[in-house]
Write a protein that holds these residues in place. Structure first.
Motif, PDB file in Angstrom:
ATOM      1  N   ILE A  24       0.803  -1.086   0.099  1.00 16.38           N
ATOM      2  CA  ILE A  24       0.243  -0.355  -0.248  1.00 16.38           C
ATOM      3  C   ILE A  24       1.046   1.436  -0.462  1.00 16.38           C
ATOM      4  O   ILE A  24       0.542   2.209  -0.570  1.00 16.38           O
ATOM      5  CB  ILE A  24      -1.141   0.280   1.395  1.00 16.38           C
ATOM      6  CG1 ILE A  24      -2.061  -1.170   0.427  1.00 16.38           C
ATOM      7  CG2 ILE A  24      -1.500   1.459   1.529  1.00 16.38           C
ATOM      8  CD1 ILE A  24      -3.022  -1.472   2.224  1.00 16.38           C
ATOM      9  N   MET A  25       2.321   1.346   1.161  1.00 22.68           N
ATOM     10  CA  MET A  25       2.946   2.618   1.110  1.00 22.68           C
ATOM     11  C   MET A  25       3.373   2.205  -0.342  1.00 22.68           C
ATOM     12  O   MET A  25       3.505   4.075  -1.122  1.00 22.68           O
ATOM     13  CB  MET A  25       4.076   1.823   1.456  1.00 22.68           C
ATOM     14  CG  MET A  25       3.456   2.340   3.449  1.00 22.68           C
ATOM     15  SD  MET A  25       4.728   1.907   4.339  1.00 22.68           S
ATOM     16  CE  MET A  25       6.280   2.073   3.170  1.00 22.68           C
ATOM     17  N   GLY A  26       3.691   1.447  -1.539  1.00 24.66           N
ATOM     18  CA  GLY A  26       4.503   1.784  -2.512  1.00 24.66           C
ATOM     19  C   GLY A  26       2.981   2.094  -3.344  1.00 24.66           C
ATOM     20  O   GLY A  26       3.868   3.066  -4.073  1.00 24.66           O
ATOM     21  N   MET A  30       2.623   5.706  -5.986  1.00 23.03           N
ATOM     22  CA  MET A  30       2.499   5.978  -7.492  1.00 23.03           C
ATOM     23  C   MET A  30       1.389   7.173  -7.935  1.00 23.03           C
ATOM     24  O   MET A  30       1.420   7.194  -8.682  1.00 23.03           O
ATOM     25  CB  MET A  30       2.916   4.369  -7.825  1.00 23.03           C
ATOM     26  CG  MET A  30       2.075   4.155  -9.360  1.00 23.03           C
ATOM     27  SD  MET A  30       1.932   2.678  -9.755  1.00 23.03           S
ATOM     28  CE  MET A  30       3.896   1.768  -9.824  1.00 23.03           C
ATOM     29  N   ILE A  31       0.707   7.225  -6.717  1.00 29.21           N
ATOM     30  CA  ILE A  31      -0.896   7.886  -7.092  1.00 29.21           C
ATOM     31  C   ILE A  31       0.152   8.665  -7.183  1.00 29.21           C
ATOM     32  O   ILE A  31      -0.528   9.465  -8.305  1.00 29.21           O
ATOM     33  CB  ILE A  31      -1.404   6.878  -6.123  1.00 29.21           C
ATOM     34  CG1 ILE A  31      -2.178   6.116  -6.388  1.00 29.21           C
ATOM     35  CG2 ILE A  31      -3.280   8.288  -6.133  1.00 29.21           C
ATOM     36  CD1 ILE A  31      -3.206   5.250  -5.089  1.00 29.21           C
ATOM     37  N   PHE A  32       0.755   9.236  -5.989  1.00 34.29           N
ATOM     38  CA  PHE A  32       1.243  10.916  -5.968  1.00 34.29           C
ATOM     39  C   PHE A  32       2.635  10.790  -6.601  1.00 34.29           C
ATOM     40  O   PHE A  32       3.171  10.608  -5.694  1.00 34.29           O
ATOM     41  CB  PHE A  32       1.173  11.277  -4.394  1.00 34.29           C
ATOM     42  CG  PHE A  32      -0.449  11.434  -3.972  1.00 34.29           C
ATOM     43  CD1 PHE A  32      -1.340  12.758  -3.711  1.00 34.29           C
ATOM     44  CD2 PHE A  32      -0.839  10.106  -3.415  1.00 34.29           C
ATOM     45  CE1 PHE A  32      -2.643  11.610  -3.066  1.00 34.29           C
ATOM     46  CE2 PHE A  32      -2.059  10.230  -2.461  1.00 34.29           C
ATOM     47  CZ  PHE A  32      -2.639  11.221  -2.290  1.00 34.29           C
ATOM     48  N   LYS A  33       1.959  10.965  -7.626  1.00 30.85           N
ATOM     49  CA  LYS A  33       3.475  10.853  -8.446  1.00 30.85           C
ATOM     50  C   LYS A  33       4.590  12.074  -8.189  1.00 30.85           C
ATOM     51  O   LYS A  33       5.658  11.904  -8.745  1.00 30.85           O
ATOM     52  CB  LYS A  33       3.134  11.358 -10.169  1.00 30.85           C
ATOM     53  CG  LYS A  33       2.225   9.907 -10.407  1.00 30.85           C
ATOM     54  CD  LYS A  33       2.286  10.161 -12.242  1.00 30.85           C
ATOM     55  CE  LYS A  33       1.479   8.923 -12.452  1.00 30.85           C
ATOM     56  NZ  LYS A  33       1.834   8.973 -14.524  1.00 30.85           N
ATOM     57  N   SER A  34       3.984  13.490  -7.639  1.00 30.21           N
ATOM     58  CA  SER A  34       5.090  14.568  -7.413  1.00 30.21           C
ATOM     59  C   SER A  34       5.289  14.325  -5.674  1.00 30.21           C
ATOM     60  O   SER A  34       6.178  15.402  -5.242  1.00 30.21           O
ATOM     61  CB  SER A  34       4.290  16.266  -7.033  1.00 30.21           C
ATOM     62  OG  SER A  34       2.837  15.644  -6.340  1.00 30.21           O
ATOM     63  N   MET A 156       9.805   7.178  -8.669  1.00 30.90           N
ATOM     64  CA  MET A 156       8.852   5.186  -9.073  1.00 30.90           C
ATOM     65  C   MET A 156       9.432   3.985  -8.972  1.00 30.90           C
ATOM     66  O   MET A 156       8.906   3.596  -9.005  1.00 30.90           O
ATOM     67  CB  MET A 156       8.752   5.686 -10.902  1.00 30.90           C
ATOM     68  CG  MET A 156       7.441   6.990 -11.947  1.00 30.90           C
ATOM     69  SD  MET A 156       5.955   6.718 -11.271  1.00 30.90           S
ATOM     70  CE  MET A 156       5.612   5.096 -11.895  1.00 30.90           C
ATOM     71  N   MET A 157      10.450   3.767  -9.089  1.00 27.61           N
ATOM     72  CA  MET A 157      11.213   3.188  -8.467  1.00 27.61           C
ATOM     73  C   MET A 157      11.137   2.636  -7.154  1.00 27.61           C
ATOM     74  O   MET A 157      11.218   1.708  -6.364  1.00 27.61           O
ATOM     75  CB  MET A 157      12.921   3.093  -9.025  1.00 27.61           C
ATOM     76  CG  MET A 157      13.605   3.449 -10.262  1.00 27.61           C
ATOM     77  SD  MET A 157      13.397   1.805 -11.680  1.00 27.61           S
ATOM     78  CE  MET A 157      13.825   0.543 -10.199  1.00 27.61           C
TER      79      MET A 157
END
Length: 239
Positions: A24-26, A30-34, A156-157
């Motif tokens: 879920i942390m990952g 990913m959802i909040f790209k900023s 992203m990584m």
């Protein structure tokens, strides 16, 4: 007998929840790209502190005597988070890469120790844990290499790392939770029995048996013919 949630160890359930929380942390990253584009090292260090807190919580919910894997994961997360926090103002590329290298090496060492203890106990989970540890090592290597690139790639990584890391731990925990030693041995024996060379040997044996049966039939037919010829000649001589 199959394992059920009623009679399974509560510590395993907490480990499953921990691995799902890591995933879920990952996903959140990913959802909040900023996320962390300005102070990415600070944000990642906070994430590792959160991972350490969740690991300690999972360990103390149901402690298993002699099993310190999750507690050591918490300690490794604290070491990584502290390193990132102390050097957050230095070169972002270098600090993130070194931080993930520290985490990966220490976590692999932690898991290798657990593998040896499981092997001594003759627990089938040492094989599963060995495979997952190898995959985690490859994952850590690929992540560390890509962290030395642009900041957006780093974000992203890190997201992919936490999702994959949590997913691998989930698979490992679900196997330990629902699979028994007998079931694992049955699956392993079936896999070993499906050897193409053994099938070839069986085909050869079948062919040899068929040839032998054909030869036996031929010899019996020849003997019958010889007997019939002998009886005919005797009749002719009597006449």
């Amino acid at each position: 007998m199959k394992k059920t949630l009623k009679n399974s160890d509560l510590s395993l359930i907490t480990q499953v929840l921990l691995s799902l929380l890591i995933m879920i942390m990952g996903i959140i990253i990913m959802i909040f790209k900023s996320f962390g584009l300005v102070e990415i090292v600070l944000y990642i260090s906070i994430l590792f502190y959160v991972l350490a807190f969740l690991s300690i919580l999972a360990y103390f919910i149901k402690r298993k005597e002699g099993d310190y894997e999750i507690l050591l994961l918490a300690l490794i997360s604290v070491i990584t988070a502290t390193f990132l926090f102390l050097f957050k103002n230095d070169n972002v590329l270098m600090i993130l890469g070194i931080g993930m290298t520290i985490f990966t090496i220490l976590e692999i060492m932690n898991r290798i120790y657990k593998i040896f203890t499981l092997k001594k106990e003759e627990n089938f989970m040492w094989i599963i844990k060995f495979i997952i540890t190898f995959v985690i090592g490859v994952l850590g290597l690929l992540t560390t290499i890509n962290l030395f690139k642009e900041i957006t790639v780093q974000t992203m990584m890190i997201a992919y790392y936490f999702i994959t890391f949590g997913f691998l731990l989930s698979i490992e925990n679900f196997i330990e939770l629902f699979m028994t030693d007998k079931q694992f041995k049955k699956i392993l024996s079936k896999m070993l029995d499906e050897d193409p060379y053994s099938n070839l040997e069986n085909i050869k044996e079948d062919r040899i048996k068929k040839i032998e049966e054909q030869n036996k039939k031929k010899t019996t037919s020849v003997k019958k013919n010889q007997k019939s010829v002998k009886t005919k000649t005797k009749k002719n001589t009597n006449k």
